[in-house]
Write a protein that holds these residues in place. Structure first.
Motif, PDB file in Angstrom:
ATOM      1  N   SER B 106      -1.033  -7.296 -25.715  1.00 14.84           N
ATOM      2  CA  SER B 106      -0.577  -6.043 -26.299  1.00 14.84           C
ATOM      3  C   SER B 106       0.550  -6.334 -27.265  1.00 14.84           C
ATOM      4  O   SER B 106       1.552  -6.941 -26.903  1.00 14.84           O
ATOM      5  CB  SER B 106      -0.088  -5.105 -25.195  1.00 14.84           C
ATOM      6  N   VAL B 108       2.366  -4.078 -28.623  1.00 14.96           N
ATOM      7  CA  VAL B 108       3.438  -3.113 -28.439  1.00 14.96           C
ATOM      8  C   VAL B 108       4.299  -3.487 -27.246  1.00 14.96           C
ATOM      9  O   VAL B 108       5.518  -3.627 -27.350  1.00 14.96           O
ATOM     10  CB  VAL B 108       2.859  -1.703 -28.223  1.00 14.96           C
ATOM     11  N   GLU B 109       3.648  -3.661 -26.104  1.00 18.09           N
ATOM     12  CA  GLU B 109       4.406  -3.916 -24.882  1.00 18.09           C
ATOM     13  C   GLU B 109       4.666  -5.408 -24.687  1.00 18.09           C
ATOM     14  O   GLU B 109       5.375  -5.781 -23.761  1.00 18.09           O
ATOM     15  CB  GLU B 109       3.653  -3.373 -23.668  1.00 18.09           C
ATOM     16  N   LEU B 113      -2.806  -7.875 -21.296  1.00 21.37           N
ATOM     17  CA  LEU B 113      -3.597  -6.760 -20.772  1.00 21.37           C
ATOM     18  C   LEU B 113      -4.908  -7.258 -20.180  1.00 21.37           C
ATOM     19  O   LEU B 113      -5.460  -8.253 -20.629  1.00 21.37           O
ATOM     20  CB  LEU B 113      -3.924  -5.763 -21.877  1.00 21.37           C
ATOM     21  N   PRO B 153      -3.559   7.778  -8.899  1.00 21.97           N
ATOM     22  CA  PRO B 153      -4.416   8.295  -9.975  1.00 21.97           C
ATOM     23  C   PRO B 153      -4.097   7.690 -11.338  1.00 21.97           C
ATOM     24  O   PRO B 153      -4.903   7.802 -12.261  1.00 21.97           O
ATOM     25  CB  PRO B 153      -4.126   9.795  -9.960  1.00 21.97           C
ATOM     26  N   ASP B 154      -2.936   7.050 -11.479  1.00 21.84           N
ATOM     27  CA  ASP B 154      -2.561   6.473 -12.771  1.00 21.84           C
ATOM     28  C   ASP B 154      -3.178   5.105 -12.998  1.00 21.84           C
ATOM     29  O   ASP B 154      -2.966   4.510 -14.050  1.00 21.84           O
ATOM     30  CB  ASP B 154      -1.035   6.348 -12.865  1.00 21.84           C
ATOM     31  N   VAL B 155      -3.876   4.588 -11.994  1.00 23.32           N
ATOM     32  CA  VAL B 155      -4.421   3.242 -12.120  1.00 23.32           C
ATOM     33  C   VAL B 155      -5.924   3.306 -11.882  1.00 23.32           C
ATOM     34  O   VAL B 155      -6.396   4.004 -10.989  1.00 23.32           O
ATOM     35  CB  VAL B 155      -3.757   2.284 -11.100  1.00 23.32           C
ATOM     36  N   ILE B 170       2.157  -1.351 -15.655  1.00 24.34           N
ATOM     37  CA  ILE B 170       2.199  -0.782 -17.003  1.00 24.34           C
ATOM     38  C   ILE B 170       2.121   0.740 -16.948  1.00 24.34           C
ATOM     39  O   ILE B 170       2.641   1.423 -17.835  1.00 24.34           O
ATOM     40  CB  ILE B 170       1.066  -1.388 -17.861  1.00 24.34           C
ATOM     41  N   GLN B 171       1.531   1.295 -15.867  1.00 22.86           N
ATOM     42  CA  GLN B 171       1.485   2.764 -15.760  1.00 22.86           C
ATOM     43  C   GLN B 171       2.889   3.322 -15.600  1.00 22.86           C
ATOM     44  O   GLN B 171       3.204   4.390 -16.121  1.00 22.86           O
ATOM     45  CB  GLN B 171       0.567   3.186 -14.603  1.00 22.86           C
ATOM     46  N   HIS B 174       4.596   3.053 -19.029  1.00 24.67           N
ATOM     47  CA  HIS B 174       4.148   4.136 -19.906  1.00 24.67           C
ATOM     48  C   HIS B 174       4.809   5.452 -19.532  1.00 24.67           C
ATOM     49  O   HIS B 174       5.188   6.234 -20.391  1.00 24.67           O
ATOM     50  CB  HIS B 174       2.628   4.281 -19.829  1.00 24.67           C
ATOM     51  N   GLU B 177       8.387   5.389 -20.685  1.00 25.66           N
ATOM     52  CA  GLU B 177       8.456   5.483 -22.148  1.00 25.66           C
ATOM     53  C   GLU B 177       8.147   6.895 -22.615  1.00 25.66           C
ATOM     54  O   GLU B 177       8.787   7.412 -23.536  1.00 25.66           O
ATOM     55  CB  GLU B 177       7.463   4.499 -22.778  1.00 25.66           C
ATOM     56  N   ASP B 178       7.160   7.504 -21.946  1.00 23.40           N
ATOM     57  CA  ASP B 178       6.772   8.864 -22.303  1.00 23.40           C
ATOM     58  C   ASP B 178       7.920   9.824 -22.032  1.00 23.40           C
ATOM     59  O   ASP B 178       8.251  10.679 -22.854  1.00 23.40           O
ATOM     60  CB  ASP B 178       5.547   9.247 -21.475  1.00 23.40           C
ATOM     61  N   LYS B 181      10.643   9.237 -24.536  1.00 21.22           N
ATOM     62  CA  LYS B 181      10.284   9.737 -25.860  1.00 21.22           C
ATOM     63  C   LYS B 181      10.412  11.259 -25.912  1.00 21.22           C
ATOM     64  O   LYS B 181      10.859  11.821 -26.917  1.00 21.22           O
ATOM     65  CB  LYS B 181       8.866   9.305 -26.199  1.00 21.22           C
ATOM     66  N   SER B 182      10.029  11.916 -24.817  1.00 18.48           N
ATOM     67  CA  SER B 182      10.120  13.372 -24.808  1.00 18.48           C
ATOM     68  C   SER B 182      11.567  13.820 -24.837  1.00 18.48           C
ATOM     69  O   SER B 182      11.865  14.939 -25.234  1.00 18.48           O
ATOM     70  CB  SER B 182       9.413  13.943 -23.586  1.00 18.48           C
TER      71      SER B 182
END
Lengths: 192, 251
Positions: B106, B108-109, B113, B153-155, B170-171, B174, B177-178, B181-182
């Motif tokens: 990846s 970005v990260e 992956l 559920p995220d995986v 990585i979940q 993310h 980061e989300d 970012k918000s």
């Protein structure tokens, strides 16, 4: 022309033609029934058009869309918060049996206190992790993917939801931002 | 030993690059309690393979606590407990060998992956991994009720015939980061912790940003006690092991 009619009289040719027609018809029927994006049956035939006509925002019933991954589907309490107050339906002279059929169903869910088992329409496979929040934050409107809901009753699939469709939009919107593009076409952004 | 040149047709890696995410494991603090192993399996929907499959060496833990003997029998010394997971190599040997590009780097990260839906199960990457941390789904393992209720559920729940490995959770990266970012900011140090680091009772596993010189993990990786596993292969691993104590081998 005469020759063709002569040929058609032979039983062998007739049989072959019958087989060909059968294969074509079953293929068409199969395509219709087994295509992957048939909208599923819903517990209530929810009329989106009426609700949007009353100027109710999408985010009122699907509030998850602007802050989390899943947009969410409303519970029967949320429906009843409005419908319970609509005087028209509380008047005793209008019995339940005279309500619109779909509202009777809602009343049934509320009285039995059972959750309405809405069926998600836009689904992605297990290995795709879609998040609504960044899409809304980036200024993508609901109708860009879900179609014009003011013309629909139950939700239907408006786009072919596959990776090419996702990437097409991701590429278009990041044409002049290579850094963002790297992020938006990275495998690890959706697949983990 | 000089770094041998690794074919660079895939990993977009530059010499001396630190990477984005890193981990530091203090082996003097690690007690070998295996809490990280359990937490990792729970977080990442790793199946239990059972006795028979384990006998074939098909265990699926993404993280193992390694301990070796040193010396001949009566004078045996123990090496410290060493939790080994995917080292998220900057120049990963697993990446160039995948015929279907299922294991990619990846940009970005800066992580390694594993794209499960692309993987066709050649197991070439696992054979090329010097740390032996990749595991393969040899079967669709049975998860009796109520075990499916604790799925994350995220995986992705992986299928039979798919290679998998540690993702540095990585979940969770993310998610953080989300969230950041918000709120219009960068991810702060200590905001992301993979399941193993969160579960570690001794706080031996530290996770964070490597490109931030002030973060705890980048300070620890520059510590004099820090070593990297199989550094001489030139894989540029992102996990630093800190070691300096006696490991109980007093005298």
């Amino acid at each position: 022309m005469q020759k063709i009619f002569e040929l058609l009289k032979k039983p062998g040719i007739q049989l072959a033609l019958l087989v060909v027609i059968l294969v074509m018809v079953s293929g068409a029927v199969g395509l219709f029934y087994f295509q992957t994006q048939v909208p599923p049956a819903q517990p209530i035939q929810f009329p989106h058009n009426i609700h949007i006509g009353l100027q109710i925002q999408c985010l009122y019933c699907h509030p998850g869309a602007w802050r989390q991954a899943s947009a969410g589907l409303p519970t029967q309490q949320k429906c009843w918060a409005c419908h319970g107050q609509l005087k028209k339906y509380w008047q005793p002279e209008v019995p339940v049996a005279q309500w619109p059929v779909e509202l009777q169903k809602l009343r049934g869910f509320v009285e039995s206190n059972k959750p309405i088992e809405w069926v998600p329409v836009y689904q992605v496979p297990d290995f795709v992790h879609f998040n609504h929040r960044p899409h809304i934050a980036a200024g993508v409107n609901c109708e860009n993917c879900h179609g014009d809901m003011s013309k629909k009753t139950v939700a239907t699939v408006e786009e072919t939801v596959n990776m090419g469709w996702c990437l097409k939009c991701h590429m278009e919107r990041t044409q002049d931002d290579p850094e963002k593009r790297i992020k938006l076409i990275d495998c690890g952004t959706c697949h983990y | 030993m000089a770094n041998p040149k690794i074919p660079e047709f895939k990993a977009d890696w530059k010499e001396g690059e630190e990477g984005r995410w890193g981990m530091a494991i203090d082996m003097d603090l690690c007690t070998g309690c295996q809490a990280c192993v359990a937490a990792c399996s729970m977080e990442n929907n790793v199946p239990f393979v059972g006795e028979e499959m384990s006998g074939y060496g098909r265990q699926m833990a993404w993280l193992r606590v390694e301990r070796l003997w040193e010396g001949e029998y009566p004078e045996v010394k123990m090496t410290p407990f060493q939790p080994v997971m995917c080292q998220q190599c900057g120049s990963a040997p697993c990446e160039p060998v995948c015929p279907v590009f299922a294991t990619v780097h990846s940009q970005v990260e800066q992580l390694n992956l594993q794209v499960y839906n692309r993987c066709v199960g050649t197991r070439y990457c696992a054979n090329n991994c010097p740390y032996v941390v990749r595991v393969f789904n040899w079967a669709d393992y049975d998860r009796p009720e109520p075990l499916p209720n604790q799925f994350n559920p995220d995986v992705t729940v992986r299928r039979r015939g798919v290679m998998e490995k540690c993702t540095f959770c990585i979940q969770r990266i993310h998610k953080a980061e989300d969230q950041a970012k918000s709120e219009g900011r960068e991810v702060v140090d200590g905001e992301v912790a993979p399941a193993c680091a969160q579960a570690c009772p001794a706080d031996a596993i530290v996770f964070g940003r490597m490109d931030d010189p002030e973060s705890r993990v980048s300070k620890l990786s520059k510590d004099g006690r820090a070593v990297h596993l199989l550094e001489e292969l030139g894989t540029n691993p992102r996990v630093a092991y800190l070691k300096g104590g006696s490991n109980g081998n007093l005298g």
